[in-house]
Scaffold this motif. Structure first.
Motif, PDB file in Angstrom:
ATOM      1  N   THR A   6      79.387  51.035  -8.760  1.00  0.00           N
ATOM      2  CA  THR A   6      79.467  49.685  -9.298  1.00  0.00           C
ATOM      3  C   THR A   6      80.923  49.313  -9.538  1.00  0.00           C
ATOM      4  O   THR A   6      81.680  50.100 -10.088  1.00  0.00           O
ATOM      5  N   VAL A  30      77.640  45.654  -6.971  1.00  0.00           N
ATOM      6  CA  VAL A  30      77.036  45.345  -8.254  1.00  0.00           C
ATOM      7  C   VAL A  30      76.132  46.481  -8.717  1.00  0.00           C
ATOM      8  O   VAL A  30      76.048  46.771  -9.904  1.00  0.00           O
ATOM      9  N   GLN A  31      75.483  47.136  -7.763  1.00  0.00           N
ATOM     10  CA  GLN A  31      74.544  48.196  -8.119  1.00  0.00           C
ATOM     11  C   GLN A  31      74.307  49.075  -6.894  1.00  0.00           C
ATOM     12  O   GLN A  31      74.474  48.617  -5.759  1.00  0.00           O
ATOM     13  N   GLU A  45      77.722  41.407  -4.185  1.00  0.00           N
ATOM     14  CA  GLU A  45      77.821  39.976  -4.468  1.00  0.00           C
ATOM     15  C   GLU A  45      78.313  39.281  -3.199  1.00  0.00           C
ATOM     16  O   GLU A  45      79.282  39.701  -2.592  1.00  0.00           O
ATOM     17  N   THR A 100      82.162  41.994 -13.851  1.00  0.00           N
ATOM     18  CA  THR A 100      81.261  43.110 -14.127  1.00  0.00           C
ATOM     19  C   THR A 100      79.849  42.540 -14.249  1.00  0.00           C
ATOM     20  O   THR A 100      79.664  41.343 -14.478  1.00  0.00           O
ATOM     21  N   TRP A 101      78.869  43.402 -14.084  1.00  0.00           N
ATOM     22  CA  TRP A 101      77.468  43.045 -14.255  1.00  0.00           C
ATOM     23  C   TRP A 101      76.870  44.099 -15.177  1.00  0.00           C
ATOM     24  O   TRP A 101      76.290  45.079 -14.713  1.00  0.00           O
ATOM     25  N   TRP A 105      72.390  43.958 -11.076  1.00  0.00           N
ATOM     26  CA  TRP A 105      72.480  42.807 -10.183  1.00  0.00           C
ATOM     27  C   TRP A 105      71.697  41.590 -10.653  1.00  0.00           C
ATOM     28  O   TRP A 105      72.019  40.469 -10.290  1.00  0.00           O
ATOM     29  N   CYS A 106      70.689  41.788 -11.470  1.00  0.00           N
ATOM     30  CA  CYS A 106      69.887  40.637 -11.910  1.00  0.00           C
ATOM     31  C   CYS A 106      70.446  40.007 -13.186  1.00  0.00           C
ATOM     32  O   CYS A 106      69.873  39.061 -13.708  1.00  0.00           O
ATOM     33  N   SER A 107      71.558  40.505 -13.670  1.00  0.00           N
ATOM     34  CA  SER A 107      72.135  39.965 -14.901  1.00  0.00           C
ATOM     35  C   SER A 107      73.279  39.000 -14.597  1.00  0.00           C
ATOM     36  O   SER A 107      73.709  38.857 -13.458  1.00  0.00           O
ATOM     37  N   ALA A 108      73.784  38.383 -15.641  1.00  0.00           N
ATOM     38  CA  ALA A 108      74.894  37.453 -15.498  1.00  0.00           C
ATOM     39  C   ALA A 108      76.200  38.205 -15.231  1.00  0.00           C
ATOM     40  O   ALA A 108      76.403  39.324 -15.691  1.00  0.00           O
ATOM     41  N   ARG A 109      77.056  37.578 -14.474  1.00  0.00           N
ATOM     42  CA  ARG A 109      78.398  38.099 -14.201  1.00  0.00           C
ATOM     43  C   ARG A 109      79.260  37.867 -15.445  1.00  0.00           C
ATOM     44  O   ARG A 109      79.247  36.776 -16.016  1.00  0.00           O
TER      45      ARG A 109
END
Length: 156
Positions: A6, A30-31, A45, A100-101, A105-109
């Motif tokens: 990541t 991201v992941q 991303e 960063t996340w 990946w499903c979270s906000a930047r």
């Protein structure tokens, strides 16, 4: 190929909505997760013109994804050198941040400010990339001369 983590900066092959197959440089991992054949599956991303989504999932295979700094500076292509120079210059700028996340990946930047030491390290890397371009990539040197105002050419 070293494993992806990541936050790694990569180039990734993707399908654009308007331009077909493209190579996106300076994208962020991201992941990652396990992949039975390629060892890893990597979430990246993507640019806004990606035909898939804002995140692209790809197997960790050099035909699809690579670390931006995988090759030594002297072995990088001119396009990779310029992309790396651009990124290091951006990271060296005042108030620069890195994404960063925290929740995947499903979270906000979330943008994290760089320290002065990190900015200085990026400025030093930018200088190395620029030196390589000026010394060994003659097409870059010619372009640089062509876009530099005449009164500044002696400073190059």
């Amino acid at each position: 190929m070293k494993p992806f983590t990541t936050g790694d900066r990569v180039s990734v092959l993707y399908l654009s909505k308007t331009r077909g197959t493209c190579l996106a440089m300076n994208r962020y991992v991201v992941q990652t997760s396990e992949h039975p054949v390629y060892g890893q599956k990597v979430w990246v991303e993507m640019p806004s013109d990606s035909a898939r989504a804002s995140f692209h999932v790809t197997p960790a295979h050099p035909d699809f994804i690579n670390h931006m700094d995988a090759d030594p500076i002297s072995a990088q292509t001119t396009n990779t050198l310029i992309a790396n120079l651009d990124w290091h210059l951006e990271m060296a700028a005042p108030q620069s941040t890195r994404p960063t996340w925290p929740a995947g990946w499903c979270s906000a930047r979330v943008e994290v400010p760089l320290s002065e030491a990190e900015r200085a390290a990026h400025a030093a890397q930018a200088a190395l990339h620029l030196r390589e371009l000026r010394l060994w990539r003659f097409e870059f040197a010619r372009w640089e001369q062509s876009v530099t105002p005449e009164h500044l050419r002696g400073d190059l």
